[in-house]
Design a protein around this motif. Structure first.
Motif, PDB file in Angstrom:
ATOM      1  N   GLY A  23     -12.467  -3.907  -2.369  1.00  0.00           N
ATOM      2  CA  GLY A  23     -11.840  -2.663  -1.939  1.00  0.00           C
ATOM      3  C   GLY A  23     -10.949  -2.030  -2.983  1.00  0.00           C
ATOM      4  N   THR A  24     -11.254  -2.280  -4.249  1.00  0.00           N
ATOM      5  CA  THR A  24     -10.445  -1.710  -5.323  1.00  0.00           C
ATOM      6  C   THR A  24     -11.290  -1.494  -6.573  1.00  0.00           C
ATOM      7  N   GLY A  25     -10.940  -0.483  -7.332  1.00  0.00           N
ATOM      8  CA  GLY A  25     -11.632  -0.207  -8.590  1.00  0.00           C
ATOM      9  C   GLY A  25     -11.045  -0.952  -9.769  1.00  0.00           C
ATOM     10  N   GLY A 150      -9.999  -7.933   7.120  1.00  0.00           N
ATOM     11  CA  GLY A 150      -8.859  -8.320   6.310  1.00  0.00           C
ATOM     12  C   GLY A 150      -8.269  -9.638   6.737  1.00  0.00           C
ATOM     13  N   LYS A 151      -8.434 -10.000   8.016  1.00  0.00           N
ATOM     14  CA  LYS A 151      -7.956 -11.307   8.487  1.00  0.00           C
ATOM     15  C   LYS A 151      -8.777 -12.426   7.846  1.00  0.00           C
ATOM     16  N   ASP A 152     -10.066 -12.176   7.632  1.00  0.00           N
ATOM     17  CA  ASP A 152     -10.946 -13.172   7.033  1.00  0.00           C
ATOM     18  C   ASP A 152     -10.674 -13.330   5.531  1.00  0.00           C
ATOM     19  N   PHE A 153     -10.454 -12.196   4.874  1.00  0.00           N
ATOM     20  CA  PHE A 153     -10.184 -12.214   3.439  1.00  0.00           C
ATOM     21  C   PHE A 153      -9.386 -10.983   3.075  1.00  0.00           C
ATOM     22  N   SER A 154      -8.304 -11.181   2.365  1.00  0.00           N
ATOM     23  CA  SER A 154      -7.542 -10.037   1.862  1.00  0.00           C
ATOM     24  C   SER A 154      -7.035 -10.363   0.461  1.00  0.00           C
ATOM     25  N   LEU A 155      -6.759  -9.321  -0.280  1.00  0.00           N
ATOM     26  CA  LEU A 155      -6.254  -9.500  -1.642  1.00  0.00           C
ATOM     27  C   LEU A 155      -4.865 -10.114  -1.607  1.00  0.00           C
ATOM     28  N   ALA A 156      -4.555 -10.854  -2.642  1.00  0.00           N
ATOM     29  CA  ALA A 156      -3.212 -11.428  -2.748  1.00  0.00           C
ATOM     30  C   ALA A 156      -2.205 -10.292  -2.891  1.00  0.00           C
ATOM     31  N   ALA A 157      -1.037 -10.494  -2.341  1.00  0.00           N
ATOM     32  CA  ALA A 157       0.005  -9.449  -2.394  1.00  0.00           C
ATOM     33  C   ALA A 157       0.588  -9.352  -3.789  1.00  0.00           C
TER      34      ALA A 157
END
Length: 157
Positions: A23-25, A150-157
């Motif tokens: 979800g990011t470039g 996002g609960k399954d996988f999300s980027l590190a903060a």
């Protein structure tokens, strides 16, 4: 002359648009490595699967190489570059003759036609995508769709 027959039974090809999946470039190797662990487990990927990680910038290509060692990394510059790089593989590398299963790890609608074409040729096709990024067109084109949140996988903060 002894010509060996290559057994393609149960071989898998995973075509991963890493920018779409994260979800990011601007992807980072550490996030790719975390996603790799999640992806391999969520898709029960066999050790002999062929993994292709695509991006749309040379920097993301480099991050992908560090974050997913052993994967084939490809890129094309610009808008939809990762998509175009993966579609080149899907259409130009005799995928239907080499693999029993193809996973499109992207939610982009651009893969709908390729998914349908491969299924029509007898290849099992799966879409694996983040639920918020998956196209309805792609979902309807593919018989097997697995979505994550996002609960399954999300980027590190």
């Amino acid at each position: 002359m002894n010509i060996r027959h290559i057994n393609t039974a149960n071989r898998e090809l995973h075509l991963i648009d890493i920018e779409n999946e994260l979800g990011t470039g601007q992807v980072k190797a550490a996030d790719i490595a975390r996603f790799r662990t999640f992806y391999l487990k969520a898709n029960n990927v066999p050790a002999d699967a062929h993994i292709v990680v695509a991006s749309s910038s040379s920097q993301n290509l480099l991050e992908s190489a560090f974050g997913w060692p052993g994967a084939r990394t490809v890129w094309l510059p610009g808008h939809d570059g990762a998509d175009r790089a993966l579609l080149e593989i899907a259409y130009e590398e005799n995928v239907e003759k080499r693999y029993d299963k193809v996973v499109f790890a992207s939610g982009d609608h651009i893969f709908a036609e390729a998914a349908e074409a491969l299924q029509n040729l007898g290849v099992k096709v799966r879409v694996f995508a983040r639920a918020v990024f998956v196209s309805a067109v792609l979902q309807s084109a593919c018989k097997d769709t697995a979505l994550y949140t996002g609960k399954d996988f999300s980027l590190a903060a």
